[in-house]
Design an enzyme around this catalytic site. Sequence first.
Site, mmCIF file in Angstrom:
data_model
loop_
_atom_site.group_PDB
_atom_site.id
_atom_site.type_symbol
_atom_site.label_atom_id
_atom_site.label_comp_id
_atom_site.label_asym_id
_atom_site.label_seq_id
_atom_site.Cartn_x
_atom_site.Cartn_y
_atom_site.Cartn_z
ATOM 1 N N ILE A 44 98.561 84.561 -30.670
ATOM 2 C CA ILE A 44 97.533 83.550 -31.108
ATOM 3 C C ILE A 44 96.844 83.646 -32.453
ATOM 4 O O ILE A 44 96.616 82.821 -33.266
ATOM 5 C CB ILE A 44 96.621 83.223 -29.983
ATOM 6 C CG1 ILE A 44 97.196 82.793 -28.885
ATOM 7 C CG2 ILE A 44 95.432 82.263 -30.383
ATOM 8 C CD1 ILE A 44 96.131 82.525 -27.454
ATOM 9 N N HIS A 104 102.311 77.063 -38.392
ATOM 10 C CA HIS A 104 100.837 76.783 -37.715
ATOM 11 C C HIS A 104 99.804 77.138 -38.953
ATOM 12 O O HIS A 104 99.166 77.861 -38.677
ATOM 13 C CB HIS A 104 100.445 77.734 -36.476
ATOM 14 C CG HIS A 104 99.065 77.303 -36.046
ATOM 15 N ND1 HIS A 104 98.557 76.304 -35.432
ATOM 16 C CD2 HIS A 104 97.995 78.192 -36.238
ATOM 17 C CE1 HIS A 104 97.335 76.260 -35.347
ATOM 18 N NE2 HIS A 104 96.758 77.444 -35.705
ATOM 19 N N GLY A 152 91.909 91.030 -26.954
ATOM 20 C CA GLY A 152 90.886 90.521 -27.616
ATOM 21 C C GLY A 152 90.009 89.506 -26.530
ATOM 22 O O GLY A 152 89.742 88.317 -26.812
ATOM 23 N N ALA A 153 90.174 89.940 -25.231
ATOM 24 C CA ALA A 153 89.678 89.169 -24.151
ATOM 25 C C ALA A 153 88.005 88.843 -24.280
ATOM 26 O O ALA A 153 87.596 88.078 -23.492
ATOM 27 C CB ALA A 153 89.880 89.994 -22.680
ATOM 28 N N ALA A 154 87.209 89.549 -25.198
ATOM 29 C CA ALA A 154 86.000 89.289 -25.194
ATOM 30 C C ALA A 154 85.542 88.388 -26.237
ATOM 31 O O ALA A 154 84.156 88.118 -26.301
ATOM 32 C CB ALA A 154 85.328 90.772 -25.272
ATOM 33 N N GLY A 155 86.394 87.888 -26.905
ATOM 34 C CA GLY A 155 86.223 87.161 -27.978
ATOM 35 C C GLY A 155 86.145 85.398 -27.611
ATOM 36 O O GLY A 155 85.904 85.024 -26.479
ATOM 37 N N GLY A 156 85.799 84.626 -28.552
ATOM 38 C CA GLY A 156 85.551 83.190 -28.573
ATOM 39 C C GLY A 156 86.668 82.512 -27.762
ATOM 40 O O GLY A 156 86.375 81.727 -27.158
ATOM 41 N N ASP A 210 89.731 94.889 -24.944
ATOM 42 C CA ASP A 210 89.075 94.463 -26.113
ATOM 43 C C ASP A 210 88.392 95.662 -26.648
ATOM 44 O O ASP A 210 88.396 96.619 -25.989
ATOM 45 C CB ASP A 210 87.866 93.391 -26.017
ATOM 46 C CG ASP A 210 87.740 92.680 -27.408
ATOM 47 O OD1 ASP A 210 87.378 93.188 -28.564
ATOM 48 O OD2 ASP A 210 87.700 91.210 -27.388
ATOM 49 N N ASP A 218 98.317 72.691 -31.845
ATOM 50 C CA ASP A 218 98.732 71.368 -32.562
ATOM 51 C C ASP A 218 99.365 70.461 -31.867
ATOM 52 O O ASP A 218 99.170 69.165 -31.977
ATOM 53 C CB ASP A 218 99.974 71.953 -33.661
ATOM 54 C CG ASP A 218 99.377 73.009 -34.455
ATOM 55 O OD1 ASP A 218 98.165 73.084 -34.862
ATOM 56 O OD2 ASP A 218 100.019 74.237 -34.538
ATOM 57 N N ARG A 252 88.566 81.909 -39.022
ATOM 58 C CA ARG A 252 88.258 81.451 -40.257
ATOM 59 C C ARG A 252 86.324 81.068 -40.506
ATOM 60 O O ARG A 252 86.058 80.730 -39.205
ATOM 61 C CB ARG A 252 88.824 80.262 -40.479
ATOM 62 C CG ARG A 252 90.339 80.395 -41.101
ATOM 63 C CD ARG A 252 90.771 79.199 -41.685
ATOM 64 N NE ARG A 252 91.158 78.055 -40.770
ATOM 65 C CZ ARG A 252 91.282 76.990 -41.353
ATOM 66 N NH1 ARG A 252 91.089 76.691 -42.684
ATOM 67 N NH2 ARG A 252 91.720 75.975 -40.630
#
Length: 338
Positions: A142, A202, A33-37, A59, A175, A106
């Site tokens: 995560i 979480h 998921g390395a290209a995400g936010g 990704d 958290d 979300r």
Amino acid sequence: LPPNFQMEGSSVLKRADCRAKGGAPGFKVAILGAAGGIGQPLAMLMKMNPLVSVLHLYDVVNTPGVTADISHMDTGAVVRGFLGQPQLENALTGMDLVIIPAGVPRKPGMTRDDLFNINAGIVRTLCEGIAKSCPKAIVNLISNPVNSTVPIAAEVFKKAGTYDPKRLLGVTMLDVVRANTFVAEVLGLDPREVDVPVVGGHAGVTILPLLSQVKPPCSFTPEETEYLTKRIQDGGTEVVQAKAGIGSATLSMAYAAVKFADACLRGLRGDAGVVECSFVASEVTELPFFATKVRLGRNGAEEIFQLGPLNEYERIGLEKAKKELEASIQKGVSFIRK
Ligand code: NAD
Ligand code: LMR
């Protein structure tokens, strides 16, 4: 594709491989998921981490650009990019630590559980890849809802016969990072001097800050306790609302993910006394998973600490947390067993 995508025959990569093999001490880390936010700033921060010798960026979109960009940083880690499912196996082979921020975030009005339908399948696919290609890697999960995705990962690994509960860690570090920040604000301290244990899970009421155990020792009025507990529990929603549809926490999450990954790598190196909070398989409560402080070592979460003394407010919070957690854990388990 840029040089760091050419797996064979590239002189740039050959030199990089020599450097990686040539004993630069360090660990091999993959980000899925390395290209995400979260993925992009996380990749940048891991490229800056001296404990990392090889960094794999995977990704389903956009990794050529992110990889080209990050690979120009003049730090030690050798960077390689991987795009799409056919390259997942190469991305994972030989990895010591796999960090997973893959999945949808979300939008305002959603709970983390609303992400279950999409993210459960993504986590299952990625964990099947881990079971096949790097079954001994430490996994930092995560992707939300963490309270369900960690049980999903555990079930996938059990099915594959590779499950080691010590090596599967749900990331609840954000958290703790938030709790340290908000408590420091109230106390008028530097957040770096503050340590707040956050236990449970979480999501919403499952996030249970133990304000009675804050270091340095201090006390809070009932109003401060109520304000801090709510703000820590709703920290994610605060960011989702402020981002107004663009997504959820990415920058503070990347910071928290690197803080946690670095602790895992120091544990792998054999450092003594590395202790952080994480959502793990646990016997601290009657639930099969629970977040508490854990000691990180060569095998992952080698010791799981008890909750310690709780005050009345925290005991009530614990009961609420357990009720919601139980359902979220069961939902994750059923997703794989059904
Ligand atoms: P994002 O949409 O910006 O990035 C997600 C990335 O995952 C995208 O690049 C996407 O292409 C990739 N992806 C999707 N399916 C994939 C697959 N099958 N394999 C590999 N990559 C895939 O989202 P984000 O803001 O980076 O958030 C990612 C996840 O992290 C969300 O689920 C979010 O809720 C969660 N999160 C967790 C915490 C925490 O404290 N644990 C904090 C913040 C966000
Ligand atoms: C967070 O705590 O910031 C993340 O879990 C993202 C979210 O959806 O709140």
